[in-house]
Design an enzyme around this catalytic site. Structure first.
Site, mmCIF file in Angstrom:
data_model
loop_
_atom_site.group_PDB
_atom_site.id
_atom_site.type_symbol
_atom_site.label_atom_id
_atom_site.label_comp_id
_atom_site.label_asym_id
_atom_site.label_seq_id
_atom_site.Cartn_x
_atom_site.Cartn_y
_atom_site.Cartn_z
ATOM 1 C CG ASN A 25 0.089 -54.656 -16.112
ATOM 2 O OD1 ASN A 25 0.539 -54.438 -17.140
ATOM 3 N ND2 ASN A 25 -0.957 -54.214 -15.370
ATOM 4 C CG ASP A 31 3.783 -52.087 -15.916
ATOM 5 O OD1 ASP A 31 5.154 -52.514 -15.559
ATOM 6 O OD2 ASP A 31 3.087 -52.975 -16.273
ATOM 7 C CG ASP A 100 8.970 -35.079 -17.436
ATOM 8 O OD1 ASP A 100 9.038 -33.850 -17.567
ATOM 9 O OD2 ASP A 100 9.418 -35.746 -18.318
ATOM 10 C CG ASP A 202 7.566 -30.602 -20.640
ATOM 11 O OD1 ASP A 202 8.279 -31.520 -21.147
ATOM 12 O OD2 ASP A 202 6.521 -30.237 -20.911
ATOM 13 C CD GLU A 254 11.848 -29.918 -23.190
ATOM 14 O OE1 GLU A 254 11.606 -30.718 -23.968
ATOM 15 O OE2 GLU A 254 10.947 -29.585 -22.429
ATOM 16 C CG HIS A 327 10.487 -38.520 -24.656
ATOM 17 N ND1 HIS A 327 11.399 -37.506 -23.806
ATOM 18 C CD2 HIS A 327 9.306 -37.367 -24.695
ATOM 19 C CE1 HIS A 327 10.794 -36.216 -23.501
ATOM 20 N NE2 HIS A 327 9.790 -36.360 -23.804
ATOM 21 C CG ASP A 328 10.176 -34.820 -27.224
ATOM 22 O OD1 ASP A 328 9.305 -35.510 -26.963
ATOM 23 O OD2 ASP A 328 10.361 -33.792 -26.326
HETATM 24 O O1 TEU Z 1 8.894 -31.052 -25.491
HETATM 25 C C1 TEU Z 1 9.075 -29.703 -25.429
HETATM 26 C C2 TEU Z 1 9.644 -29.326 -26.709
HETATM 27 O O2 TEU Z 1 10.407 -28.302 -26.749
HETATM 28 C C3 TEU Z 1 9.095 -29.832 -28.118
HETATM 29 O O3 TEU Z 1 9.203 -28.658 -29.128
HETATM 30 C C4 TEU Z 1 9.778 -30.979 -28.276
HETATM 31 O O4 TEU Z 1 11.086 -30.747 -28.601
HETATM 32 C C5 TEU Z 1 9.035 -31.183 -29.656
HETATM 33 O O5 TEU Z 1 8.132 -32.319 -29.087
HETATM 34 C C6 TEU Z 1 9.562 -32.020 -30.749
HETATM 35 O O6 TEU Z 1 9.178 -32.479 -31.684
HETATM 36 C C7 TEU Z 1 8.319 -31.266 -24.264
HETATM 37 C C8 TEU Z 1 8.329 -32.902 -24.024
HETATM 38 O O7 TEU Z 1 9.647 -33.558 -23.994
HETATM 39 C C9 TEU Z 1 7.269 -33.302 -25.163
HETATM 40 O O8 TEU Z 1 7.216 -34.702 -25.109
HETATM 41 C C10 TEU Z 1 5.960 -32.675 -24.688
HETATM 42 O O9 TEU Z 1 5.293 -33.149 -26.083
HETATM 43 C C11 TEU Z 1 6.045 -31.165 -24.732
HETATM 44 O O10 TEU Z 1 7.059 -30.719 -23.867
HETATM 45 C C12 TEU Z 1 4.722 -30.806 -23.838
HETATM 46 O O11 TEU Z 1 4.761 -30.981 -22.707
#
Ligand code: TEU
Length: 553
Positions: A25, A31, A100, A202, A254, A327-328
């Site tokens: 959008n 989105d 999630d 998470d 996780e 994503h981390d």
């Molecule tokens: O990440 C949890 C986690 O274990 C973190 O240590 C993560 O590996 C860290 O961000 C690495 O730099 C989860 C999610 O995947 C993350 O995006 C969130 O910020 C976090 O939980 C809190 O909900």
């Protein structure tokens, strides 16, 4: 649920970082309708399951991992109707959707916390973890949050501290208080009854805090102390009984700081807790979690040792996941591959996928990985958005002055979570075809040559290789069930293993270097055929730069 319905063992998961996948959008933010638009692309790629990062209402302090309402959709992502449409359209294509589930903590703007902090007698007080400070108004203990600073935040209104393992806008829920668990289970049923196919949970290994530790200092990090706490298995078994066992779903925990032994409990074949664990030991080989702001490069032997340990440790006992990035984490090809030339970039991206995904476990492909997307080339800290990176820069460069700005920029470009979060590169038009407006975070400058459109047209692309590999992963029984045996364990250059059942075997060999390597192919059984490889012609006994080859008998 018995082992027979473990469909997720033969599934390939694709993680979508919703904010950066596709904006439909024109507000610069990805989105839900954007995902729906791209379902044909995902179906073509061949993935079975989509894991969506949090799409719930959130103030966005940690990009949606701070949830203020579990049952409504974040406005910038769309509406509940958009979600239902996405779910239907995905199911129509035989693609499942996993959500999630972030229940170690909520946002401080969640109504439970708004109540909880009002006064000490509030009926929601015990939903969170409140403690008196130590003398001199010091926090109850010395734990630091994962995003730096104390894990305790003082709240003047009621003169107590609350615990937050992540940002101070992410207070930890008190799982020992039964009403919290009941509320969470109710919310989970509500989503499952809508027809979703499972949850990615998470930091689920952190939910049970040992109350005796909460007022004790410790010399290990707070979130390591909290991992695998005293009642975590009891709670997950309760969740399984009350919720999960009533649905044919997949659940992935996780689980930072998990051991093989613990994992065998979380994700046992008997299925009394979760379908599988998602653990981070591989991410530690170059400093990773335990100290990510550095220049350390990985050693192949360390990678192999971690993979060996988990392949052997879980075999026949429990199920795990296979991932190079999420994503981390930084981008796999920049971290473990070679981006110095286009040729090496192409070959090493394909090699890395081959090396990992033919092991046992459910593969998790992170958006853009199938294109070989690379780490960011941002020059200034102002271009970064991630709370973890920004806090670290502020702490080490500005406050402590222990790292120079130049060094820190190098570390951030190597390790920042934002490396994975730049917009998906769809084509060579403005903003990489991600959005008609300026995206919430910058697009990588290489989008003009590195994008999905180009790779769909190019037979030799990383995308086409992933397509082919995914087809193998979904169909091949040996990949799913085979036992693992490694060859040349000590080689610092080659990763070579076989997987075998009574039915047959596959042999995988990958060259992690740009130098040619000799390989004794006598380990390949007579009559085996090439299943997949990243060179057009394989020369027997020689592994070319970043070559990957797989035989099957
Ligand atoms: O990440 C949890 C986690 O274990 C973190 O240590 C993560 O590996 C860290 O961000 C690495 O730099 C989860 C999610 O995947 C993350 O995006 C969130 O910020 C976090 O939980 C809190 O909900």
């Amino acid at each position: 649920m018995g082992e027979s319905s473990c469909w997720w063992r033969k599934s390939v998961v694709y993680e979508i970082y919703v904010r950066s996948f596709k904006d439909s959008n024109g507000d610069g933010v990805g989105d839900l309708n954007g995902i729906t638009e791209k379902l044909d692309y995902l179906q073509n790629l061949g993935v079975d399951v989509l894991w969506l990062t949090p799409i719930y209402e959130s103030p966005g302090d940690d990009n949606g991992y701070d949830i203020s309402d579990y049952c409504s959709i974040m406005k910038s992502f769309g509406t509940m109707k958009d979600f239902e449409h996405l779910l239907n359209e995905a199911h129509r294509r035989k693609i499942k959707i996993v959500m999630d589930l972030v229940v170690n903590h909520t946002s401080d703007e969640h109504s439970w916390f708004v109540e909880s902090r009002k006064n000490r007698d509030n009926s929601y007080r015990d939903y969170y973890i409140w403690r008196d400070g130590k003398e001199g108004n010091m926090p109850p203990n010395n734990w630091t949050s994962c995003f730096l600073g104390s894990a305790w935040q003082y709240d003047a209104q009621t003169e107590q501290y609350y615990l937050h393992m992540f940002s101070k806008k992410q207070p930890d829920l008190n799982w020992d208080y039964e009403p919290v668990r009941k509320e969470v289970y109710k919310m989970m049923r509500w989503w499952l009854d809508k027809g979703i196919d499972g949850f990615r949970m998470d930091v689920i290994s952190l939910i049970s805090k040992d109350s005796r530790m909460l007022c004790e200092d410790s010399n290990i990090k707070g979130h390591t102390v909290c991992a695998n706490g005293p009642r975590v298995h009891e709670y997950l078994q309760e969740m399984h009984r009350e919720v999960l066992s009533n649905y044919d779903i997949m659940t992935v925990g996780e689980t930072p700081a998990v051991t093989v032994r613990e994992a065998c409990q979380y994700a046992a074949n008997q299925q009394s807790e979760l379908s599988m664990v998602f653990q981070f030991e591989l991410m530690d080989v170059d400093g990773g979690e335990s100290g990510k702001w550095n220049d350390k490069k990985y050693q192949l032997q360390d990678v192999k040792a971690v993979l060996r340990k988990w392949q052997e440790g879980l075999y026949g006992q429990a199920w795990g996941s296979l991932f190079w990035n999420n994503h981390d984490q930084p981008r796999v090809v920049s971290r473990f591959g070679d981006t110095s030339t286009k040729e090496y970039w192409n070959k090493s991206a394909k090699m890395l996928a081959t090396a990992l995904y033919l092991l046992q476990g459910t593969p998790y492909i992170y958006q853009g990985e199938e294109l070989g997307m690379t780490n960011l080339d941002f020059q200034s800290i102002d271009e970064f958005r991630d709370i973890e990176s920004l806090n670290a820069y502020q702490e080490y460069v500005e406050k402590e002055k222990s790292i120079s700005s130049e060094d820190m920029m190098r570390y951030v470009r190597k390790s920042s979570r934002d490396n994975a979060r730049s917009p998906m590169q769809w084509d060579d038009s403005e903003n990489a075809g991600f959005s008609a407006a300026e995206p919430w975070i910058g697009v990588h400058s290489n989008y003009q040559w590195l994008n999905a459109k180009q790779q769909m047209e190019d037979k030799d692309s990383i995308l086409h290789y992933y397509q082919k590999l995914i087809r193998i992963l979904r169909e091949n029984n040996i990949v799913c069930d085979g036992k693992f045996q490694e060859f040349m364990e000590d080689s610092p250059a080659l990763y070579c293993y076989r997987r075998f059942t009574q039915e047959g075997e596959i042999v995988v060999c990958c060259n992690f270097t740009k130098e040619e390597q000799a390989w004794d192919e006598r380990v390949v059984p007579e009559g085996a055929d090439i299943l997949i490889g990243n060179y057009e012609k394989h020369q027997r006994g020689v592994m070319n730069a970043y070559e990957a080859i797989v035989y099957q008998r």
